[in-house]
Design an enzyme around this catalytic site. Structure first.
Site, PDB file in Angstrom:
ATOM      1  N   ASP A 100      -4.052   1.318  -9.458  1.00 12.41           N
ATOM      2  CA  ASP A 100      -5.493   1.116  -9.663  1.00 12.41           C
ATOM      3  C   ASP A 100      -5.816   0.958 -11.146  1.00 12.41           C
ATOM      4  OD1 ASP A 100      -5.370   1.597  -7.018  1.00 12.41           O
ATOM      5  OD2 ASP A 100      -6.519   3.453  -7.028  1.00 12.41           O
TER       6      ASP A 100
ATOM      7  N   SER B  35     -11.508   1.553  -5.801  1.00 12.55           N
ATOM      8  CA  SER B  35     -11.194   2.166  -7.085  1.00 12.55           C
ATOM      9  C   SER B  35     -12.356   2.332  -8.044  1.00 12.55           C
ATOM     10  CB  SER B  35     -10.080   1.394  -7.801  1.00 12.55           C
ATOM     11  OG  SER B  35      -8.900   1.651  -7.164  1.00 12.55           O
TER      12      SER B  35
ATOM     13  N   TYR C 233      -3.309  12.413   1.056  1.00 17.05           N
ATOM     14  CA  TYR C 233      -2.643  11.485   0.131  1.00 17.05           C
ATOM     15  C   TYR C 233      -1.469  12.196  -0.546  1.00 17.05           C
ATOM     16  CZ  TYR C 233      -2.041   8.103  -3.664  1.00 17.05           C
ATOM     17  OH  TYR C 233      -1.512   7.176  -4.535  1.00 17.05           O
TER      18      TYR C 233
ATOM     19  N   SER D  62     -26.198   8.718 -15.286  1.00 18.08           N
ATOM     20  CA  SER D  62     -25.676   7.854 -14.238  1.00 18.08           C
ATOM     21  C   SER D  62     -26.803   7.342 -13.352  1.00 18.08           C
ATOM     22  CB  SER D  62     -24.669   8.627 -13.395  1.00 18.08           C
ATOM     23  OG  SER D  62     -24.493   7.997 -12.158  1.00 18.08           O
TER      24      SER D  62
ATOM     25  N   GLU E 149       0.842  -1.203   0.000  1.00 18.91           N
ATOM     26  CA  GLU E 149       0.000   0.000   0.000  1.00 18.91           C
ATOM     27  C   GLU E 149       0.875   1.249   0.000  1.00 18.91           C
ATOM     28  OE1 GLU E 149      -3.029  -0.136  -1.182  1.00 18.91           O
ATOM     29  OE2 GLU E 149      -3.788  -1.349   0.465  1.00 18.91           O
TER      30      GLU E 149
ATOM     31  N   GLY F 107     -16.107   5.403  -2.656  1.00 24.66           N
ATOM     32  CA  GLY F 107     -15.471   5.747  -1.376  1.00 24.66           C
ATOM     33  C   GLY F 107     -15.118   4.537  -0.532  1.00 24.66           C
ATOM     34  N   ALA F 108     -15.111   3.362  -1.143  1.00 27.11           N
ATOM     35  CA  ALA F 108     -14.806   2.151  -0.381  1.00 27.11           C
ATOM     36  C   ALA F 108     -13.339   1.752  -0.524  1.00 27.11           C
ATOM     37  CB  ALA F 108     -15.700   1.006  -0.847  1.00 27.11           C
TER      38      ALA F 108
HETATM   39  C1  GLA Z   1      -5.053   4.903  -4.048  1.00 28.35           C
HETATM   40  C2  GLA Z   1      -4.217   5.307  -5.273  1.00 28.35           C
HETATM   41  C3  GLA Z   1      -3.207   4.209  -5.635  1.00 28.35           C
HETATM   42  C4  GLA Z   1      -2.406   3.753  -4.430  1.00 28.35           C
HETATM   43  C5  GLA Z   1      -3.327   3.472  -3.243  1.00 28.35           C
HETATM   44  C6  GLA Z   1      -2.563   3.181  -1.995  1.00 28.35           C
HETATM   45  O1  GLA Z   1      -5.894   3.840  -4.356  1.00 28.35           O
HETATM   46  O2  GLA Z   1      -5.043   5.563  -6.376  1.00 28.35           O
HETATM   47  O3  GLA Z   1      -2.365   4.677  -6.669  1.00 28.35           O
HETATM   48  O4  GLA Z   1      -1.411   4.682  -4.103  1.00 28.35           O
HETATM   49  O5  GLA Z   1      -4.211   4.552  -2.972  1.00 28.35           O
HETATM   50  O6  GLA Z   1      -1.823   2.026  -2.125  1.00 28.35           O
END
Ligand code: GLA
Length: 376
Positions: free
Chosen positions: A160, A114, A210, A56, A22, A110-111
């Site tokens: 992702d 992705s 982030y 949507s 992660e 938001g979970a």
């Molecule tokens: C998000 C980002 C990814 C990655 C994760 C953490 O999902 O989009 O690129 O950095 O967080 O691992």
């Protein structure tokens, strides 16, 4: 103008899970994600006007995008689409004319699984085919990531978009984020099963936090590069080398960089454990990863810590950790198949007692990446 002869098509774009690794994709580390069987479905229809209408089912609304005015604005979710169209246009000027799109989804937003990358990749693959753009998948992956940087403001890594595009049924992707090369690893967990528990919280400022973590890592890399220029990514730096620079790095950045380097080593250890079907060791690495995300990288939250602590005390759970960017979303749990029902009930009760909130269990299986399911 080059035109394909397609008038309509439908794509299915999955979400992703990540077993471990992660916050190290943007540090040139190894990650172990996979596409999952929760999808966004997008039906496209081409027309000749200079706009598109996006319908949507999730937000129960239709939004118009002017193809001559592709700028980030509200609503925020539309920016993922605008960003992708903008970047497709840059690569293949004047080839995208108007289109309409209908979006349906069973992918929770938001979970931390992705939904944004699924939307970007679904749009990219759909338009690539609808307008015959012939952009290779590897470029589409980069282009979707860039769209997210510029139109959504999250300086995400490649994980992702890569997993959504390249996922393979029943396989994890061992992705080397230095080279973007990957290896398929059979996702075999014997009598154990991966279960997501969605905390149903998404704390504010997740995006800026982030980007702030990413900045910390870049600063550490810059400091070390001044003396040792051969290192191109933080995850290439041995932990002993980082330790030698401790006095030159601020304590918070040092902690974050330590996490990243250790998380990369853990990911490689899990690859070995998968090979030897050593599920206990995988569970232990998951919990160590969580502790690092909680205390060193500081991207967890009380709800996720509670879910992980409670899960790890339950008989029949080998390990648990928060998954994805953090500050809410899901925990990932490695649970014995025979204990699954009791586990979900227990977690439900405990979470509700503690936070007066229901959690959402999400059972997943590992599926293929984005694909076209219908051509018109
Ligand atoms: C998000 C980002 C990814 C990655 C994760 C953490 O999902 O989009 O690129 O950095 O967080 O691992």
């Amino acid at each position: 103008m080059q035109q394909s002869n397609r008038k309509s098509l439908t794509v299915l774009a999955p979400g992703r899970m990540n077993l471990i690794g992660e916050h190290i994709d943007y540090n040139g580390g190894f990650v172990l994600p996979a596409a999952i069987d929760k999808f966004i479905k997008i039906r496209f229809e081409r027309h000749q006007q200079n706009h598109c209408i996006i319908h949507s089912d999730r937000v129960k609304t239709s939004e118009k995008i002017d193809l001559k005015q592709l700028k980030a604005s509200k609503p925020a979710w539309l920016n993922y689409i605008k960003g992708v169209v903008y970047h497709l246009n840059l690569r293949r000027p004047n080839q995208i004319s108007g289109f309409d799109a209908w979006i349906e989804s069973n992918l929770p937003i938001g979970a931390g699984i992705s939904s944004s990358a699924a939307l970007e990749c679904g749009i990219a693959v759909g338009l690539n085919e609808l307008f015959g753009l012939k952009i290779p998948k590897s470029e589409l992956i980069e282009l979707c990531m860039q769209a997210e940087h510029e139109f959504a403001g999250t300086l995400c890594g490649i994980m992702d978009q890569f997993s959504v595009m390249m996922g393979q049924q029943d396989h994890l992707l061992q992705l080397d984020c230095k080279t973007n090369k990957h290896r398929l690893i059979p996702a075999q967990f014997g009598p154990w099963q991966l279960i997501l528990l969605h905390s149903k919280v998404q704390h504010q400022l997740a995006e800026s936090a982030y980007n702030d973590r990413r900045r910390s890592c870049e600063q550490v890399l810059n400091t070390i590069q001044k003396s040792i220029p051969k290192y191109q990514y933080l995850c290439e730096i041995p932990i002993e080398v980082l330790t030698n620079f401790k006095t030159k790095i601020n304590p918070q950045d040092f902690k974050r960089a330590t996490f990243a380097i250790e998380e990369n080593a853990r990911t490689l250890a899990v690859v070995e454990h998968l090979h030897h079907l050593n599920f206990e060791a995988i569970g232990a690495c998951m919990l160590q990863s969580h502790r690092g995300l909680q205390h060193q990288y500081e991207v967890s939250c009380s709800e996720l810590d509670f879910l992980v602590d409670t899960a790890c005390q339950f008989e029949g759970v080998l390990g648990a950790r928060m998954m994805g960017g953090g500050f809410g979303g899901c925990s990932l749990n490695l649970v014995h198949k025979e204990r699954k029902k009791a586990f979900i009930e227990h977690m439900h009760t405990q979470y509700f007692l503690h936070f007066n909130r229901s959690l959402e269990p999400i059972e997943i299986s590992i599926s293929d990446g984005v694909k076209t399911i219908k051509n018109g």
